[in-house]
Write a protein that holds these residues in place. Structure first.
Motif, PDB file in Angstrom:
ATOM      1  N   ALA A 132      55.335 -21.529  14.237  1.00  0.00           N
ATOM      2  CA  ALA A 132      56.147 -21.196  15.416  1.00  0.00           C
ATOM      3  C   ALA A 132      57.368 -22.100  15.550  1.00  0.00           C
ATOM      4  N   SER A 133      57.548 -23.026  14.593  1.00  0.00           N
ATOM      5  CA  SER A 133      58.558 -24.058  14.791  1.00  0.00           C
ATOM      6  C   SER A 133      59.931 -23.724  14.225  1.00  0.00           C
ATOM      7  N   GLY A 134      60.134 -22.468  13.825  1.00  0.00           N
ATOM      8  CA  GLY A 134      61.485 -22.083  13.405  1.00  0.00           C
ATOM      9  C   GLY A 134      61.903 -22.550  12.027  1.00  0.00           C
ATOM     10  N   GLN A 135      60.939 -22.738  11.127  1.00  0.00           N
ATOM     11  CA  GLN A 135      61.276 -23.082   9.747  1.00  0.00           C
ATOM     12  C   GLN A 135      61.279 -21.835   8.897  1.00  0.00           C
ATOM     13  N   VAL A 136      60.300 -20.981   9.181  1.00  0.00           N
ATOM     14  CA  VAL A 136      60.040 -19.801   8.387  1.00  0.00           C
ATOM     15  C   VAL A 136      59.811 -18.656   9.379  1.00  0.00           C
ATOM     16  N   PHE A 137      60.212 -17.424   8.995  1.00  0.00           N
ATOM     17  CA  PHE A 137      60.346 -16.400  10.030  1.00  0.00           C
ATOM     18  C   PHE A 137      59.613 -15.098   9.753  1.00  0.00           C
ATOM     19  N   HIS A 138      58.783 -15.060   8.728  1.00  0.00           N
ATOM     20  CA  HIS A 138      58.212 -13.764   8.393  1.00  0.00           C
ATOM     21  C   HIS A 138      56.706 -13.652   8.592  1.00  0.00           C
ATOM     22  N   TRP A 139      56.039 -14.728   9.030  1.00  0.00           N
ATOM     23  CA  TRP A 139      54.585 -14.649   9.196  1.00  0.00           C
ATOM     24  C   TRP A 139      54.250 -13.870  10.455  1.00  0.00           C
ATOM     25  N   GLN A 140      53.207 -13.023  10.335  1.00  0.00           N
ATOM     26  CA  GLN A 140      52.822 -12.170  11.451  1.00  0.00           C
ATOM     27  C   GLN A 140      51.380 -12.426  11.852  1.00  0.00           C
ATOM     28  N   ARG A 172      44.235 -20.885  -2.555  1.00  0.00           N
ATOM     29  CA  ARG A 172      44.082 -22.213  -1.959  1.00  0.00           C
ATOM     30  C   ARG A 172      45.160 -23.201  -2.393  1.00  0.00           C
ATOM     31  N   GLU A 173      45.378 -23.263  -3.701  1.00  0.00           N
ATOM     32  CA  GLU A 173      46.354 -24.215  -4.218  1.00  0.00           C
ATOM     33  C   GLU A 173      47.766 -23.879  -3.706  1.00  0.00           C
ATOM     34  N   LEU A 174      48.076 -22.588  -3.738  1.00  0.00           N
ATOM     35  CA  LEU A 174      49.384 -22.112  -3.287  1.00  0.00           C
ATOM     36  C   LEU A 174      49.626 -22.448  -1.821  1.00  0.00           C
ATOM     37  N   VAL A 175      48.610 -22.182  -0.999  1.00  0.00           N
ATOM     38  CA  VAL A 175      48.712 -22.439   0.436  1.00  0.00           C
ATOM     39  C   VAL A 175      48.852 -23.932   0.716  1.00  0.00           C
ATOM     40  N   SER A 176      48.049 -24.708   0.003  1.00  0.00           N
ATOM     41  CA  SER A 176      48.073 -26.156   0.179  1.00  0.00           C
ATOM     42  C   SER A 176      49.454 -26.734  -0.147  1.00  0.00           C
ATOM     43  N   GLN A 177      50.044 -26.190  -1.205  1.00  0.00           N
ATOM     44  CA  GLN A 177      51.372 -26.623  -1.631  1.00  0.00           C
ATOM     45  C   GLN A 177      52.435 -26.185  -0.621  1.00  0.00           C
ATOM     46  N   TYR A 178      52.377 -24.929  -0.231  1.00  0.00           N
ATOM     47  CA  TYR A 178      53.361 -24.333   0.680  1.00  0.00           C
ATOM     48  C   TYR A 178      53.403 -25.052   2.022  1.00  0.00           C
ATOM     49  N   PHE A 179      52.237 -25.292   2.584  1.00  0.00           N
ATOM     50  CA  PHE A 179      52.182 -25.940   3.897  1.00  0.00           C
ATOM     51  C   PHE A 179      52.209 -27.469   3.799  1.00  0.00           C
ATOM     52  N   ALA A 180      52.438 -27.961   2.593  1.00  0.00           N
ATOM     53  CA  ALA A 180      52.622 -29.395   2.375  1.00  0.00           C
ATOM     54  C   ALA A 180      51.487 -30.219   2.966  1.00  0.00           C
ATOM     55  N   LEU A 181      50.256 -29.806   2.673  1.00  0.00           N
ATOM     56  CA  LEU A 181      49.103 -30.512   3.221  1.00  0.00           C
ATOM     57  C   LEU A 181      48.975 -31.919   2.634  1.00  0.00           C
ATOM     58  N   ASP A 182      49.778 -32.203   1.614  1.00  0.00           N
ATOM     59  CA  ASP A 182      49.755 -33.531   1.003  1.00  0.00           C
ATOM     60  C   ASP A 182      50.741 -34.504   1.661  1.00  0.00           C
ATOM     61  N   HIS A 183      51.598 -34.024   2.539  1.00  0.00           N
ATOM     62  CA  HIS A 183      52.515 -34.957   3.208  1.00  0.00           C
ATOM     63  C   HIS A 183      51.712 -35.973   4.021  1.00  0.00           C
ATOM     64  N   PRO A 184      52.017 -37.245   3.864  1.00  0.00           N
ATOM     65  CA  PRO A 184      51.253 -38.304   4.559  1.00  0.00           C
ATOM     66  C   PRO A 184      51.671 -38.431   6.017  1.00  0.00           C
ATOM     67  N   LEU A 185      51.134 -37.584   6.875  1.00  0.00           N
ATOM     68  CA  LEU A 185      51.602 -37.537   8.261  1.00  0.00           C
ATOM     69  C   LEU A 185      51.458 -38.859   9.014  1.00  0.00           C
ATOM     70  N   THR A 186      50.359 -39.563   8.755  1.00  0.00           N
ATOM     71  CA  THR A 186      50.185 -40.853   9.441  1.00  0.00           C
ATOM     72  C   THR A 186      51.314 -41.807   9.098  1.00  0.00           C
ATOM     73  N   ARG A 213      53.864 -29.430  10.220  1.00  0.00           N
ATOM     74  CA  ARG A 213      54.289 -29.888   8.905  1.00  0.00           C
ATOM     75  C   ARG A 213      55.547 -29.188   8.426  1.00  0.00           C
ATOM     76  N   ILE A 214      56.333 -29.884   7.612  1.00  0.00           N
ATOM     77  CA  ILE A 214      57.532 -29.305   7.020  1.00  0.00           C
ATOM     78  C   ILE A 214      57.113 -28.522   5.783  1.00  0.00           C
ATOM     79  N   ILE A 215      57.328 -27.209   5.835  1.00  0.00           N
ATOM     80  CA  ILE A 215      56.884 -26.320   4.768  1.00  0.00           C
ATOM     81  C   ILE A 215      57.766 -26.451   3.524  1.00  0.00           C
ATOM     82  N   ARG A 216      57.145 -26.245   2.342  1.00  0.00           N
ATOM     83  CA  ARG A 216      57.924 -26.167   1.093  1.00  0.00           C
ATOM     84  C   ARG A 216      58.243 -24.703   0.812  1.00  0.00           C
ATOM     85  N   GLN A 217      59.473 -24.297   1.093  1.00  0.00           N
ATOM     86  CA  GLN A 217      59.838 -22.897   0.926  1.00  0.00           C
ATOM     87  C   GLN A 217      60.519 -22.650  -0.410  1.00  0.00           C
TER      88      GLN A 217
END
Length: 300
Positions: free
Chosen positions: A21-29, A60-74, A97-101
């Motif tokens: 919802a944060s205005g990075q990507v606009f096509h998810w429904q 799984r791998e694709l989603v994990s990469q796309y949503f940048a689940l590896d970014h060290p948020l802390t 998270r900042i997505i990898r588009q």
DNA sequence: CTCCAGGTTCCGG
DNA sequence: CCGGAACATGGA
């Protein structure tokens, strides 16, 4: 998503709804309990269950990469400046998270974003995908389409794009598609990746319809330059109201140099939190002198 | 009806 | 370098 069983993957420190919802990507429904969308050319369903995600089998791998689940948020949060407003934005956006588009769709989408509301950008994105993108599948009743390729858009007429509600952005999107097409396609954008900040900005701004703001969005959301700090009307308002209160004649240049130093190496994250928090708080009500309108008590 | 939106580009001080 | 204006479209 009927059919095969969804697969689970761990997703700590992640808020899917907030991120989409944060205005990075606009096509998810919205679809069922989650969301349907396309990552590159792959149709994907994603659903959050507390600290894990349920996703389309094999994605799984694709989603994990796309949503940048590896970014060290802390670690990211630890670099944020410790002012009150930044703290408030962080409290409101934890897990965003900042997505990898994919580069091309990120560039093209933000070219179409100029002077448009988020809802309009989404509408344009869906129209372009449905009319000119490849059908990649469906989840339930939702048909899914990839973003149109460089080649496809380059071959269109400007009128085809205007018919999607692009307005004056039709000309610039078409011009950029043709520029890239003459360079061999979307792959040419990879040449920008190794460039240092200034050169990368310059290279992106060479495309039609790309100025400093859009270029920074592409650096942040596409090239994973987490220090890129796009300044749009919302961020400009936040900076002026919260960080330059009462100051006279604060130029755009001043805001730019301030934002690049003050918010640190993960400035892009800080920017996204400030942006979403400002937008979620709602547009500031316009102060209109109500005294100018007199009630017509003797009519009606 | 008026205002505004994840701006860019061009033009005159 | 800086401020202004034009540019299309649709939601609030």
């Amino acid at each position: 998503m009927a059919g095969s069983a969804l697969q689970s993957l761990p997703a700590p420190d992640f808020d899917l709804r907030l991120t989409l919802a944060s205005g990075q990507v606009f096509h998810w429904q919205p679809a069922g309990e989650g969301y349907a969308g396309v990552i590159g050319e792959v149709p994907v369903y994603v659903e959050q269950r507390e600290t894990s995600l349920l996703v389309t089998p094999g994605a799984r791998e694709l989603v994990s990469q796309y949503f940048a689940l590896d970014h060290p948020l802390t670690e990211v949060y630890a670099t944020f400046p410790a002012d009150d407003h930044m703290r408030t934005a962080l409290a409101a956006c934890r897990g965003l998270r900042i997505i990898r588009q994919p580069l091309w769709e990120c560039l093209a989408t933000f070219i179409t974003s100029a002077l448009k509301q988020v809802a309009h950008i989404a509408q344009i994105s869906h129209l372009l995908r449905r009319r000119f993108g490849r059908a990649v599948g469906a989840t339930g009743s939702i048909d899914l389409f990839a973003y149109p390729t460089v080649e496809r858009l380059a071959a269109l007429a400007e009128a085809d794009l205007r018919a999607c509600g692009l307005g004056f952005r039709a000309r610039t999107l078409l011009a950029t598609a043709r520029q890239l097409n003459s360079l061999g396609g979307a792959g040419a954008l990879e040449a920008i990746r190794p460039l240092e900040r200034g050169a990368a900005l310059e290279a992106l701004c060479a495309f039609a319809g790309v100025g400093t703001k859009v270029a920074n969005c592409v650096l942040l959301f596409g090239y994973e330059r987490l220090d890129a700090f796009p300044i749009d009307v919302w961020i400009e308002r936040v900076l002026r109201e919260r960080y330059f209160q009462g100051k006279r004649k604060v130029t755009a240049r001043r805001l730019e140099t301030f934002s690049q130093t003050y918010f640190g190496v993960y400035g892009g994250y800080a920017q996204q939190y400030l942006f979403h928090h400002a937008r979620a708080a709602g547009r500031p009500r316009r102060v209109r002198p109500t005294a100018s309108r007199k009630p017509k008590a003797d009519q009606g």
